[in-house]
Design a protein around this motif. Structure first.
Motif, PDB file in Angstrom:
ATOM      1  N   GLY A 152       0.936  -1.281   0.027  1.00 38.00           N
ATOM      2  CA  GLY A 152       0.066  -0.189  -0.098  1.00 38.00           C
ATOM      3  C   GLY A 152       0.636   1.381  -0.055  1.00 38.00           C
ATOM      4  O   GLY A 152       2.068   1.305  -0.073  1.00 38.00           O
ATOM      5  N   THR A 153       0.074   2.494   0.040  1.00 34.22           N
ATOM      6  CA  THR A 153       0.819   3.694  -0.133  1.00 34.22           C
ATOM      7  C   THR A 153       1.691   4.116   1.079  1.00 34.22           C
ATOM      8  O   THR A 153       1.217   3.627   2.312  1.00 34.22           O
ATOM      9  CB  THR A 153      -0.346   4.908  -0.089  1.00 34.22           C
ATOM     10  N   ARG A 241       4.122  14.816  -5.858  1.00 31.36           N
ATOM     11  CA  ARG A 241       5.562  13.748  -5.886  1.00 31.36           C
ATOM     12  C   ARG A 241       4.974  12.382  -5.545  1.00 31.36           C
ATOM     13  O   ARG A 241       5.652  11.473  -6.159  1.00 31.36           O
ATOM     14  CB  ARG A 241       6.330  14.313  -5.358  1.00 31.36           C
ATOM     15  N   ALA A 242       4.111  12.523  -4.650  1.00 37.03           N
ATOM     16  CA  ALA A 242       3.926  11.146  -4.125  1.00 37.03           C
ATOM     17  C   ALA A 242       2.919  10.565  -4.907  1.00 37.03           C
ATOM     18  O   ALA A 242       3.008   9.218  -4.899  1.00 37.03           O
ATOM     19  CB  ALA A 242       3.143  11.359  -2.822  1.00 37.03           C
ATOM     20  N   TRP A 243       2.105  11.195  -5.653  1.00 42.34           N
ATOM     21  CA  TRP A 243       1.273  10.419  -6.704  1.00 42.34           C
ATOM     22  C   TRP A 243       2.084   9.780  -7.572  1.00 42.34           C
ATOM     23  O   TRP A 243       1.887   8.692  -8.285  1.00 42.34           O
ATOM     24  CB  TRP A 243       0.423  11.535  -7.424  1.00 42.34           C
ATOM     25  N   LYS A 244       3.257  10.373  -8.019  1.00 44.75           N
ATOM     26  CA  LYS A 244       4.047   9.741  -9.112  1.00 44.75           C
ATOM     27  C   LYS A 244       4.693   8.582  -8.767  1.00 44.75           C
ATOM     28  O   LYS A 244       4.834   7.498  -9.556  1.00 44.75           O
ATOM     29  CB  LYS A 244       5.228  10.784  -9.460  1.00 44.75           C
ATOM     30  N   LYS A 245       4.952   8.337  -7.470  1.00 39.49           N
ATOM     31  CA  LYS A 245       5.491   6.980  -6.996  1.00 39.49           C
ATOM     32  C   LYS A 245       4.616   6.310  -6.060  1.00 39.49           C
ATOM     33  O   LYS A 245       5.225   5.428  -5.456  1.00 39.49           O
ATOM     34  CB  LYS A 245       6.877   7.301  -6.349  1.00 39.49           C
ATOM     35  N   GLU A 312      -4.494  13.708  -9.070  1.00 37.40           N
ATOM     36  CA  GLU A 312      -2.787  14.052  -9.075  1.00 37.40           C
ATOM     37  C   GLU A 312      -2.853  15.537  -9.292  1.00 37.40           C
ATOM     38  O   GLU A 312      -2.225  16.341  -8.772  1.00 37.40           O
ATOM     39  CB  GLU A 312      -1.919  13.214 -10.055  1.00 37.40           C
ATOM     40  N   PHE A 313      -3.605  15.905 -10.148  1.00 37.93           N
ATOM     41  CA  PHE A 313      -3.949  17.348 -10.891  1.00 37.93           C
ATOM     42  C   PHE A 313      -4.383  18.094  -9.581  1.00 37.93           C
ATOM     43  O   PHE A 313      -4.177  19.098  -9.401  1.00 37.93           O
ATOM     44  CB  PHE A 313      -4.614  17.583 -11.963  1.00 37.93           C
ATOM     45  N   SER A 314      -5.279  17.484  -9.068  1.00 37.84           N
ATOM     46  CA  SER A 314      -5.991  18.207  -7.929  1.00 37.84           C
ATOM     47  C   SER A 314      -4.887  18.608  -6.704  1.00 37.84           C
ATOM     48  O   SER A 314      -5.095  19.657  -6.000  1.00 37.84           O
ATOM     49  CB  SER A 314      -7.189  17.284  -7.023  1.00 37.84           C
TER      50      SER A 314
END
Ligand SMILES: Cc1cc2nc3c(=O)[nH]c(=O)nc-3n(C[C@H](O)[C@H](O)[C@H](O)COP(=O)(O)OP(=O)(O)OC[C@H]3O[C@@H](n4cnc5c(N)ncnc54)[C@H](O)[C@@H]3O)c2cc1C
Length: 393
Positions: A152-153, A241-245, A312-314
């Motif tokens: 998980g995240t 940056r967290a969305w990206k990984k 991610e854009f949000s």
């Protein structure tokens, strides 16, 4: 695949279990509490109940709210009638509804805490409070406080918001949303059956300070905390940056809902994304195509295409919306004034509340409407009198 273990039976886990067992997969849900009053507003947008009509059509107690009052310092307040109402449940009732649905579809539901998971020759050995269990695949749905560090995240402090509040005895027929000075977050008052969920969420501010802000608001509005019960929890609010990984799937597992960080960083909406991600995870897992690696890849792709690119854009917009300035005022204050004075802007706010306006499409809509909205705002201030042919010329 012989057996899938769903770790956590909140909205994400219960929905995934219902889909998997309905398709004939042997599925077990492990949750330490099962149906419980998880700290939450309990609000479901039109986007959620339109896509999953069973959320609306059932005998479980719920409230449909059509009136919202938005307020911000320096912006006054505005009443917005929602064409697409917000549906509000107590979380005990919503969790029960979803777990019963999973059970009817054939899922085995077990009340126990998962203590640890260990990968073993293509499968999993799960250690639970009531013993051990083997599974071929794990759906990780343990929420924002996921204790299983290897799946998980990986939430850091900057990827979360504090959220806390009170369940206050009382009745109401409208939602209140209050923006606050220098806070990336807001206060809400959501009416439920028999009580109100009054809460605050905020990023980058200690929970104690948020509680102080909320209690001052309650005192100002005459909302007594007498007989109210306090709640607090954490809300994923991933930085760009967290969305990206973001770690949403790996060898033998997929994460869904809060355990995968799938919450709107602006509104804190997570129920729809919990259910939707569970749906997509089940679709990917049940797909005919390829082996397990392809299924994991398919899940990542489906999420991205469906909503995670938008979230991610949000995350990029969040600070600007809560803390930014526009035309010499705060963005929330201007938002409220525009909603009050421009029918076009008011219609945009309606769509944001309904969840039918994506963030990725927001810029274009704002640009297309800006002249019109500014014109409407100017007219509402009586500027028409200054125009050629107006009564002031
Ligand atoms: C204060 C607050 C207000 C909110 N208001 C709204 C709102 O109005 N609308 C909205 O859309 N979203 C709202 N959210 C977000 C929403 O609550 C979450 O996004 C949603 O609950 C996510 O569902 P989930 O199934 O992923 O996780 P959860 O609902 O957290 O479920 C996780 C489950 O896993 C179980 N679990 C955890 N660890 C273990 C373990 N080791 N073993 C066994 N079981 C375990 C827990 O008991 C729990 O039942 C709010 C959040 C907060 C904190």
């Amino acid at each position: 695949m012989k057996r899938v273990a769903v770790l956590g039976g909140g909205p994400a886990g219960a929905f995934a279990a219902a889909e998997l067992s309905a398709s004939g997969l042997r599925t077990v849900v492990l949750d330490e509490k099962l149906a419980w009053e998880k700290p939450c507003g309990g609000g479901l947008t039109y986007k959620a109940y339109h896509q999953y009509p069973f959320l609306m059509h059932n005998d479980t107690p719920k409230k449909l709210i059509t009136q919202t009052v938005l307020a911000a310092p320096g912006g006054g307040e505005v009443s917005l009638k929602l064409n697409e109402p917000l549906l509000i449940y107590s979380r005990y009732d919503l969790n029960r509804l979803l777990l019963e649905r999973a059970e009817r579809a054939g899922a085995q539901i077990e009340k126990t805490r998962v203590l640890g998971i260990e990968r073993q020759s293509g499968g999993w050995r799960l250690k639970t409070k009531s013993g051990a269990l083997d599974a071929d695949f794990c759906v990780v749905a343990t929420g924002a406080r996921n204790p299983l560090r290897e799946v998980g995240t990986e939430l850091t402090t900057s990827d979360t918001m504090s959220a806390l509040g009170y369940y206050v005895p009382g009745e109401n027929d409208r939602i209140d949303i209050q923006f606050l000075d220098r806070l990336q977050g807001y206060i809400w008052v959501f009416p439920r059956c028999g009580h109100l969920s009054v809460g605050i969420c905020g990023k980058g501010e200690p929970a104690l300070a948020l509680r102080g802000r909320l209690e001052r608001y309650m005192a100002e509005k005459g909302i007594s905390s007498k007989g109210a019960s306090f709640y607090s929890h954490v809300l994923p609010s991933l930085e760009t940056r967290a969305w990206k990984k973001n770690r949403i799937a790996g060898d033998g597992w997929m994460a869904v809902g809060d355990a995968a960080g799938l919450v709107d960083p602006i509104t804190g909406e997570g129920l729809y994304y919990a259910i939707r991600s569970a749906d997509l995870a089940a679709k990917a897992l049940l797909s005919e195509a390829g082996g397990l690696a392809e299924k994991l890849h398919a899940y990542r792709r489906l999420l991205r295409k469906d909503f995670s690119a938008d979230l991610e854009f949000s995350s990029r917009l969040a600070r600007r919306i809560f803390l930014g300035r526009f035309l010499f005022g705060s963005v929330p204050a201007r938002m409220i004034q525009f909603t009050r004075r421009s029918p076009r802007f008011s219609s945009l706010m309606q769509d944001l509340f309904a969840g039918t306006q994506s963030y990725l499409g927001l810029k274009n809509r704002l640009l297309q409407n800006l002249n019109g909205s500014l014109f409407e705002v100017a007219m509402s201030f009586g500027f028409s009198r200054l125009l050629p042919g107006g009564s002031g010329t």
